[in-house]
Design an enzyme around this catalytic site. Sequence first.
Site, PDB file in Angstrom:
ATOM      1  N   GLY A   7       0.797  -1.229   0.000  1.00 51.27           N
ATOM      2  CA  GLY A   7       0.000   0.000   0.000  1.00 51.27           C
ATOM      3  C   GLY A   7       0.823   1.269   0.000  1.00 51.27           C
ATOM      4  N   ALA A   8       1.823   1.337   0.869  1.00 53.27           N
ATOM      5  CA  ALA A   8       2.612   2.563   0.981  1.00 53.27           C
ATOM      6  C   ALA A   8       3.390   2.846  -0.288  1.00 53.27           C
ATOM      7  CB  ALA A   8       3.556   2.460   2.177  1.00 53.27           C
TER       8      ALA A   8
ATOM      9  N   GLY B 220       5.182  -3.479   6.300  1.00 53.59           N
ATOM     10  CA  GLY B 220       4.109  -3.903   7.188  1.00 53.59           C
ATOM     11  C   GLY B 220       4.220  -5.327   7.689  1.00 53.59           C
ATOM     12  N   GLU B 221       4.889  -6.208   6.925  1.00 52.85           N
ATOM     13  CA  GLU B 221       4.868  -7.617   7.288  1.00 52.85           C
ATOM     14  C   GLU B 221       6.234  -8.231   7.548  1.00 52.85           C
ATOM     15  OE1 GLU B 221       1.153  -9.410   4.896  1.00 52.85           O
ATOM     16  OE2 GLU B 221       2.326  -7.933   3.809  1.00 52.85           O
TER      17      GLU B 221
END
Length: 742
Positions: free
Chosen positions: A505-506, A700-701
């Site tokens: 997303g970013a 994020g992950e």
Amino acid sequence: MIGHAVDRVDGPLKATGRAAYAYEHWEAGRPLYGFIVGATIGKGRITRIDTEDAEGAPGVHLVMTHLNAPVQGPRDESVSFEYWRAQPELTGPDVHHYGEPVALVVAGTLEQARAAADLVEVEYSTGRGRFDFGEYEDDVYIPKVVNAGLPTDTEVGDFQAGFDNAEVKVDQHYTTPYEFSLPIEPNACLAEPRGEDLVVYVSSQIVNAARASVAATLRMNPERVHVVAPFVGGGFGSKLGIHSETILAALAARTLNRPVKVAMTRQQVFQLVGMRPISSQRVRLGAERDGRLTAIAHDVTMHTNPDIEYAEQTAATTRSLYAAPHRLTSHRLAALDLPRGTDVRAPGEAPGMLAVESAMDELADALGMDPVELRIRNEPTVDPERNVPYSDRHLVDCLREGARRFGWENRPATPASVREGRWLIGYGMSAAIRGHFQGPTAVRVRLEADGTAVVRTDMTDIGTGTYTILTQVAAEGLGLPLDRVRIELGLSDLPASWGSGGSWGATNSCTATHRACMALREKLLEAARGDARSPLHGLSPAEAVFSDGDVGIGGATETLGEIVARSHPEGLEAEGQVRYMGDEPNYSDYSINTYGAHFAEVGVDADTAEIRLRRMLGVFSVGRVFNPKTTRSQLIGGMVWGVGAALEEEAVVDPRSGAFVNRDLAGYLVPVHADITDVDAVVLDGYDDKANVLGAKGVGEVGICGAGASVVNAVFNATGVRVRDFPVTIEKVLPGLPPLDA
């Protein structure tokens, strides 16, 4: 502005309660409230459903069942991605899993709806369900592909020959349980009919997918569906697609021509949203005495729902992590009558690395070698299965920097050899890797005549800081102060994106924003250079500098607002786009990943086997960082997830009914503040020019990838007890603890 630790621009809205989440929108006026009635069997058929008492209860407007639900569009397997497909509900009498919606009660208040839901009488003919993974683990089939379209199996060289000839071998099975995302905000929706249109206020990570799915299910023109999701209270994969609360709210709203709100209870979330599949993983490592791997195999069996296949890419990470000439990976599925599997934070990598990085620790122990040195010794020069170069790989740097910062040289060389009073002390570590993905995304940036910029995209902010980093990218791209940039997100009428998920997303939204800003700069310079009234008239754009709301060339300057007001008084805008990764040559020509190294210290009570995390450090390489503050927060959050997977998280299925026994946060344990003490994340400077023009990759992950294994390995180092059935709990460690006088 990019790279600065800017405070969240939406922070004041959230801190003062002015950020409206799905269930908190009141634009539609006074809504009705729906409550889902779930099946109390795990497999079978409804033989009778009596709604008379519920329909006569105070405040009830509708009781919807399969007998009166509107006709809906079917799931279309030709739609490439699951989250864009129709998701019909209440389509027939068959029950496919425990808790599946069998009715929706709609009333004037939530209390009335919930009370009336208890009055719905349902009788079933119960079938024999497949609920026990252990019973059906050998009854498997081969999926065509696994998640993200990755190959189901891979083979390089001759694994069996390489393994048979290895001097040192590890051949172990590891099991991971069902796990859930469980964001703070439960899945919720407010559906409001407006003539032929439908406005859907929903908790969704991908607005475009929500719109397409609702439209396909309700057989509507997607242009008539308007999704609103400006703030999402966490997702972790559970809101990538829409679920029953959204479809049922939409159906009821259109039936009654009234706004309808539906939110899942926490218990319903466990049964209706999907979970990380249970897995059984066999990891085989063959190595020479010097620690160099000659063979590596990772075979995974996991559960899937019989009707909606989900094959988590659990073995895929193993394909790029370590060098070895002989390689084998595989995925197999066992169909169970349980809710469908779905993407849970770091799908595939999180459970897969828990097993592989535990096996690497076992190999280090068998070799008598430092686990850090073992991993460095098996660093590949090219992707060992794709045979393409890495775009920007700094795993060894993460390992060395992490070892230095953590004080790895103080690690107990012999398991169960260091005590502090009653506490056995141990160190553990693991590597981390995660693939970097890119999806189609569009962002429109508009400059107003007053010199302010508005960034518009349907991209979502699930608490990760999207509003903030897009503000930073636009401010830098146009040379504006942060307070002169406004971000509009989460509306389906805005340019479409792949939303928040998959750590894409970013980078997707920031890259598209950057490109829109670059296009705007060209338009501004063209307007100024061609305007005799501008101080920049006729000057070379190559020397232009955008700063503090001005554009300067040589000694001449003019504000952006002046250029726009004179040449485009209605405003000036441009759109930036990002293509699907399959259309970008870099993603086929290079292996693009993020990397990290985790280090953990635990204490284990020598009497009770109570495990306490004492400290934890992660060092990561993720390319360029947009915002160090939000990045660190994301990484630490992932590391905490890893602690939960290692020590606490486990959903237990009742083999008689297929119900999750511990379907609340009292029985399904997650880390709390008392469990997490000294945790830190460090990011190495970087720039990956193969990933995108900004040189950034997702964060994020990768924080969860391998994190749990560092804790599990630390427990072994503290106690000498090796647990392979995760999570590592007291009863699994206690029988093997050394005697106190040892």
